[in-house]
Design a protein around this motif. Structure first.
Motif, PDB file in Angstrom:
ATOM      1  N   THR A 155       5.847  -1.596   1.505  1.00  0.00           N
ATOM      2  CA  THR A 155       7.346  -1.856   1.644  1.00  0.00           C
ATOM      3  C   THR A 155       8.201  -0.486   1.547  1.00  0.00           C
ATOM      4  O   THR A 155       9.216  -0.448   2.063  1.00  0.00           O
ATOM      5  CB  THR A 155       7.933  -2.406   0.185  1.00  0.00           C
ATOM      6  OG1 THR A 155       7.356  -1.533  -0.829  1.00  0.00           O
ATOM      7  CG2 THR A 155       7.238  -3.953   0.148  1.00  0.00           C
ATOM      8  N   ASP A 156       7.287   0.488   1.151  1.00  0.00           N
ATOM      9  CA  ASP A 156       8.171   1.818   0.946  1.00  0.00           C
ATOM     10  C   ASP A 156       9.497   1.802   0.093  1.00  0.00           C
ATOM     11  O   ASP A 156      10.415   2.677   0.500  1.00  0.00           O
ATOM     12  CB  ASP A 156       8.345   2.653   2.202  1.00  0.00           C
ATOM     13  CG  ASP A 156       8.802   4.074   1.970  1.00  0.00           C
ATOM     14  OD1 ASP A 156       8.299   4.665   1.155  1.00  0.00           O
ATOM     15  OD2 ASP A 156       9.336   4.760   2.915  1.00  0.00           O
ATOM     16  N   VAL A 157       9.526   0.786  -0.823  1.00  0.00           N
ATOM     17  CA  VAL A 157      11.036   1.150  -1.595  1.00  0.00           C
ATOM     18  C   VAL A 157      10.705   2.410  -2.553  1.00  0.00           C
ATOM     19  O   VAL A 157       9.778   2.962  -2.684  1.00  0.00           O
ATOM     20  CB  VAL A 157      10.500   0.097  -3.008  1.00  0.00           C
ATOM     21  CG1 VAL A 157      11.517   0.210  -4.118  1.00  0.00           C
ATOM     22  CG2 VAL A 157      11.044  -1.400  -2.152  1.00  0.00           C
ATOM     23  N   THR A 181       0.869  -1.163   0.032  1.00  0.00           N
ATOM     24  CA  THR A 181      -0.015  -0.103  -0.182  1.00  0.00           C
ATOM     25  C   THR A 181       0.805   1.272   0.025  1.00  0.00           C
ATOM     26  O   THR A 181       0.470   2.605   0.088  1.00  0.00           O
ATOM     27  CB  THR A 181      -0.876   0.081   1.270  1.00  0.00           C
ATOM     28  OG1 THR A 181      -0.194  -0.363   2.563  1.00  0.00           O
ATOM     29  CG2 THR A 181      -2.108  -1.133   1.103  1.00  0.00           C
ATOM     30  N   HIS A 182       2.097   1.100  -0.242  1.00  0.00           N
ATOM     31  CA  HIS A 182       2.841   2.412  -0.268  1.00  0.00           C
ATOM     32  C   HIS A 182       4.335   2.046  -0.781  1.00  0.00           C
ATOM     33  O   HIS A 182       5.080   1.347  -0.129  1.00  0.00           O
ATOM     34  CB  HIS A 182       3.155   3.055   1.142  1.00  0.00           C
ATOM     35  CG  HIS A 182       3.793   4.344   1.356  1.00  0.00           C
ATOM     36  ND1 HIS A 182       3.301   5.623   1.769  1.00  0.00           N
ATOM     37  CD2 HIS A 182       5.257   4.921   0.688  1.00  0.00           C
ATOM     38  CE1 HIS A 182       4.387   6.397   1.658  1.00  0.00           C
ATOM     39  NE2 HIS A 182       5.318   6.057   1.183  1.00  0.00           N
ATOM     40  N   LEU A 183       4.676   2.617  -1.918  1.00  0.00           N
ATOM     41  CA  LEU A 183       6.145   2.549  -2.514  1.00  0.00           C
ATOM     42  C   LEU A 183       6.073   3.528  -3.619  1.00  0.00           C
ATOM     43  O   LEU A 183       5.267   4.224  -3.843  1.00  0.00           O
ATOM     44  CB  LEU A 183       6.666   1.054  -2.967  1.00  0.00           C
ATOM     45  CG  LEU A 183       6.146   0.677  -4.102  1.00  0.00           C
ATOM     46  CD1 LEU A 183       6.915  -0.719  -4.651  1.00  0.00           C
ATOM     47  CD2 LEU A 183       4.569   0.492  -4.565  1.00  0.00           C
ATOM     48  N   HIS A 184       7.580   3.808  -3.965  1.00  0.00           N
ATOM     49  CA  HIS A 184       7.965   4.793  -4.780  1.00  0.00           C
ATOM     50  C   HIS A 184       8.348   4.239  -6.178  1.00  0.00           C
ATOM     51  O   HIS A 184       9.479   3.675  -6.249  1.00  0.00           O
ATOM     52  CB  HIS A 184       8.802   5.964  -4.194  1.00  0.00           C
ATOM     53  CG  HIS A 184       8.264   6.360  -2.962  1.00  0.00           C
ATOM     54  ND1 HIS A 184       7.848   7.746  -2.961  1.00  0.00           N
ATOM     55  CD2 HIS A 184       8.214   5.972  -1.578  1.00  0.00           C
ATOM     56  CE1 HIS A 184       7.254   7.925  -1.827  1.00  0.00           C
ATOM     57  NE2 HIS A 184       7.468   7.037  -1.176  1.00  0.00           N
ATOM     58  N   PHE A 185       7.559   4.416  -7.083  1.00  0.00           N
ATOM     59  CA  PHE A 185       7.947   3.674  -8.376  1.00  0.00           C
ATOM     60  C   PHE A 185       9.300   4.329  -9.023  1.00  0.00           C
ATOM     61  O   PHE A 185      10.380   3.374  -9.463  1.00  0.00           O
ATOM     62  CB  PHE A 185       6.747   3.677  -9.460  1.00  0.00           C
ATOM     63  CG  PHE A 185       7.269   4.217 -10.912  1.00  0.00           C
ATOM     64  CD1 PHE A 185       7.939   3.089 -11.650  1.00  0.00           C
ATOM     65  CD2 PHE A 185       6.870   5.118 -11.538  1.00  0.00           C
ATOM     66  CE1 PHE A 185       8.209   3.367 -13.101  1.00  0.00           C
ATOM     67  CE2 PHE A 185       6.860   5.374 -12.791  1.00  0.00           C
ATOM     68  CZ  PHE A 185       7.933   4.525 -13.723  1.00  0.00           C
ATOM     69  N   GLY A 190       1.581   7.582   4.949  1.00  0.00           N
ATOM     70  CA  GLY A 190       2.746   6.759   5.144  1.00  0.00           C
ATOM     71  C   GLY A 190       3.532   7.048   6.231  1.00  0.00           C
ATOM     72  O   GLY A 190       3.599   8.188   6.722  1.00  0.00           O
ATOM     73  N   HIS A 191       3.812   5.902   7.167  1.00  0.00           N
ATOM     74  CA  HIS A 191       4.510   6.020   8.139  1.00  0.00           C
ATOM     75  C   HIS A 191       4.004   6.186   9.836  1.00  0.00           C
ATOM     76  O   HIS A 191       3.695   5.377  10.512  1.00  0.00           O
ATOM     77  CB  HIS A 191       5.788   7.089   8.351  1.00  0.00           C
ATOM     78  CG  HIS A 191       6.695   6.592   6.824  1.00  0.00           C
ATOM     79  ND1 HIS A 191       7.118   5.464   6.591  1.00  0.00           N
ATOM     80  CD2 HIS A 191       6.686   7.289   5.649  1.00  0.00           C
ATOM     81  CE1 HIS A 191       7.620   5.457   5.553  1.00  0.00           C
ATOM     82  NE2 HIS A 191       7.505   6.407   4.773  1.00  0.00           N
ATOM     83  N   CYS A 192       3.570   7.392   9.862  1.00  0.00           N
ATOM     84  CA  CYS A 192       2.586   7.782  11.265  1.00  0.00           C
ATOM     85  C   CYS A 192       3.325   7.152  12.577  1.00  0.00           C
ATOM     86  O   CYS A 192       2.566   6.439  13.307  1.00  0.00           O
ATOM     87  CB  CYS A 192       1.253   7.120  10.955  1.00  0.00           C
ATOM     88  SG  CYS A 192       0.278   7.720   9.610  1.00  0.00           S
ATOM     89  N   THR A 240      -0.084  10.627   1.155  1.00  0.00           N
ATOM     90  CA  THR A 240       0.821  11.600   1.397  1.00  0.00           C
ATOM     91  C   THR A 240       1.725  10.978   2.540  1.00  0.00           C
ATOM     92  O   THR A 240       1.460   9.741   2.888  1.00  0.00           O
ATOM     93  CB  THR A 240       0.428  12.984   1.725  1.00  0.00           C
ATOM     94  OG1 THR A 240       1.641  13.760   1.923  1.00  0.00           O
ATOM     95  CG2 THR A 240      -0.131  12.774   3.049  1.00  0.00           C
ATOM     96  N   HIS A 241       2.609  11.590   3.059  1.00  0.00           N
ATOM     97  CA  HIS A 241       3.588  11.075   4.223  1.00  0.00           C
ATOM     98  C   HIS A 241       3.216  11.825   5.377  1.00  0.00           C
ATOM     99  O   HIS A 241       2.980  13.033   5.527  1.00  0.00           O
ATOM    100  CB  HIS A 241       5.164  11.159   3.940  1.00  0.00           C
ATOM    101  CG  HIS A 241       5.606  10.438   2.781  1.00  0.00           C
ATOM    102  ND1 HIS A 241       5.541  10.870   1.518  1.00  0.00           N
ATOM    103  CD2 HIS A 241       6.114   9.244   2.877  1.00  0.00           C
ATOM    104  CE1 HIS A 241       5.919   9.931   0.623  1.00  0.00           C
ATOM    105  NE2 HIS A 241       6.353   8.803   1.331  1.00  0.00           N
ATOM    106  N   LEU A 242       3.239  11.240   6.641  1.00  0.00           N
ATOM    107  CA  LEU A 242       2.890  11.891   7.952  1.00  0.00           C
ATOM    108  C   LEU A 242       3.897  11.221   9.011  1.00  0.00           C
ATOM    109  O   LEU A 242       3.804   9.968   9.252  1.00  0.00           O
ATOM    110  CB  LEU A 242       1.501  11.768   8.148  1.00  0.00           C
ATOM    111  CG  LEU A 242       1.019  12.072   9.440  1.00  0.00           C
ATOM    112  CD1 LEU A 242       1.024  13.365   9.699  1.00  0.00           C
ATOM    113  CD2 LEU A 242      -0.506  11.704   9.533  1.00  0.00           C
TER     114      LEU A 242
HETATM  115 ZN    ZN Z   1       7.046   6.876   0.856  1.00  0.00          ZN
END
Ligand code: ZN
Ligand code: GUN
Length: 436
Positions: A322-324, A75-79, A269-271, A230-232
């Protein structure tokens, strides 16, 4: 009409398991059958019952003794960060400025975006991930490449053109108006095409001016059904920089709340470092906290209080990811291995059923997509993963002493990676064995 009958052990979740003994939270079929028609699951159950429903000339694939689960969801990564993985930095902001932002500048080139998109989807398939939620770069070309490749492979993917108009190199900045216009263009071109979902994607408060946050607020009002990502609250320096930039906000979560960005389709993302007030704001609005364990450990960001957030009176909705390329592996198995260790450090237990719930139904629920992915329920899309707990010599040796499904799942999570993914089906088609 393509019809296929799969035979294997089947595991699918009904809800979040409370403990390893919570037998009512999942369905397990020791000799299972799965009938696939036109990309969807037509029937699932005991092999005898399901085979009786299949046409006489059905193509049958025997995957015994492997385990079939719904395809894994990230549910969260960076292509655009495939070539950022494993960059040596002290912390989040240094990592972004030194490696990540310069790398993302390359995605202005269509050819580069298309090349990386091919590798990206190959890795998803190799790792058993059938749905992912990605940040593209600020360039529309990156979103075009991302969605075009998803369409080609028939995959259910969520993604967005990143909006960012400050605190980054010139080659990575749009403006409030450009961010709005290009996001609208991406929505019009790609949302609902094939299985594509476009997400409104302001990178994080640090890289958006208040004017751009207003533009995201407008998009969120105009397209209330879209995901927002977004990131938080990932890192202490990030939090204090954000509060300097938005002095009127009571805390980081409030920055997004002020622009109407908290809701059931919002993925944060993160929290990691949320206050009680922020956690309450998340639960009250149904916003989703996305846990990215390999990234949090790699960047030294902190230990996500997964169990504590779930235990709150009104639990916080949660995803895992994963947040790759802050994350170090494409594997959701490795991701949950690290998630387990983080809970160990916090004195909490994450049971193996819960981990596999999170990778499948849990993440489908986090995306509000459980009606079509994340289970083996008839009528849903036939996105599947076939898992082999004896995939390596070391795993096979350990499997000699494994006595239960709980132990097998825990072994898969602890020692497994892409080698444990025997096959990946997307809309009923075998994709991993077809990789060149
Ligand atoms: Zn991220
Ligand atoms: N915060 C803003 N951008 C990013 C990113 O690309 N990765 C991570 N981990 N955190 C971010």
């Amino acid at each position: 009409m393509t019809t296929r009958l799969l035979r294997a052990r089947l595991l699918s979740f009904l809800r979040r398991p409370d403990s390893v003994d919570d037998r009512g939270s999942y369905r397990y079929e020791e000799d299972g059958g799965l009938l696939i028609e036109d990309g969807k699951i037509a029937a699932a159950g005991s092999y005898a019952n399901v085979a009786a429903l299949a046409p006489a000339d059905v193509e049958t694939v025997d995957h015994r003794p492997f385990l079939i689960l719904p395809g894994l969801i990230d549910t969260h990564l960076h292509f655009p960060q495939m070539q950022v993985v494993g960059s040596y930095a002290a912390n989040l902001l240094e990592w972004l400025n030194t490696y990540t932002f310069p790398e993302e500048c390359r995605f202005v080139e269509r050819a580069h975006s298309e090349r990386i998109a091919t590798h990206f989807y190959d890795e998803m398939i190799r790792h058993g991930t059938t749905t992912a939620v990605a940040y593209c770069s600020v360039h529309k070309a990156s979103a075009d490449a991302y969605f075009a490749e998803a369409l080609k492979r028939g995959m259910c993917m969520v993604g967005g053109k990143v909006m960012m108009d400050r605190n980054a190199p010139q080659g990575l900045l749009d403006t409030a108006q450009m961010g709005y216009d290009e996001t609208r263009a991406v929505i019009e071109e790609w949302h609902g095409k094939g299985r594509n979902h476009v997400a409104i994607t302001p990178r994080f408060a640090i890289t958006s001016t208040p004017a751009q946050m207003e533009a995201t607020a407008t998009l969120a009002r105009e397209f209330p059904d879209l995901h927002i990502q977004t990131h938080l609250s990932e890192n202490h320096d990030e939090i204090s920089f954000t509060l300097d930039l938005y002095p009127e906000a009571v805390d980081y979560t409030d920055v997004y709340a002020r622009y109407g960005l908290l809701g059931r389709k919002s993925l944060f993302g993160h929290c990691i470092h949320l206050s009680d007030r922020e956690a309450d704001a998340m639960s009250e609005t149904g916003a989703v906290a996305v846990h990215c364990p390999t990234s949090n450990l790699f960047l030294g960001s902190g230990l996500f209080p997964l169990k504590a957030l779930a235990r709150r009176e009104k639990g916080v909705r949660m995803g895992v990811a994963t947040d790759v390329g802050g994350g170090t592996s494409y594997s959701m198995l490795k991701t949950m291995d690290e998630a387990y260790k983080i809970q160990q450090l916090l004195g909490e237990r994450l049971n193996p059923f819960e981990s596999f719930y999170h990778m499948t139904l849990g993440n489908a629920e986090a995306l509000s997509l459980a009606h079509c992915i994340g289970t083996l329920e008839p009528g849903t899309d036939a996105d599947l993963v076939v898992l082999d707990a004896s995939a390596t010599p070391a795993m096979a040796l350990k499997m000699e002493v494994v006595r239960s499904l709980t132990e097998e799942l825990f072994l898969l999570q602890t020692m497994g990676d892409d080698r444990a993914i025997h096959e990946t089906y997307v809309a009923g088609a075998p994709m991993k064995s077809a990789l060149t």
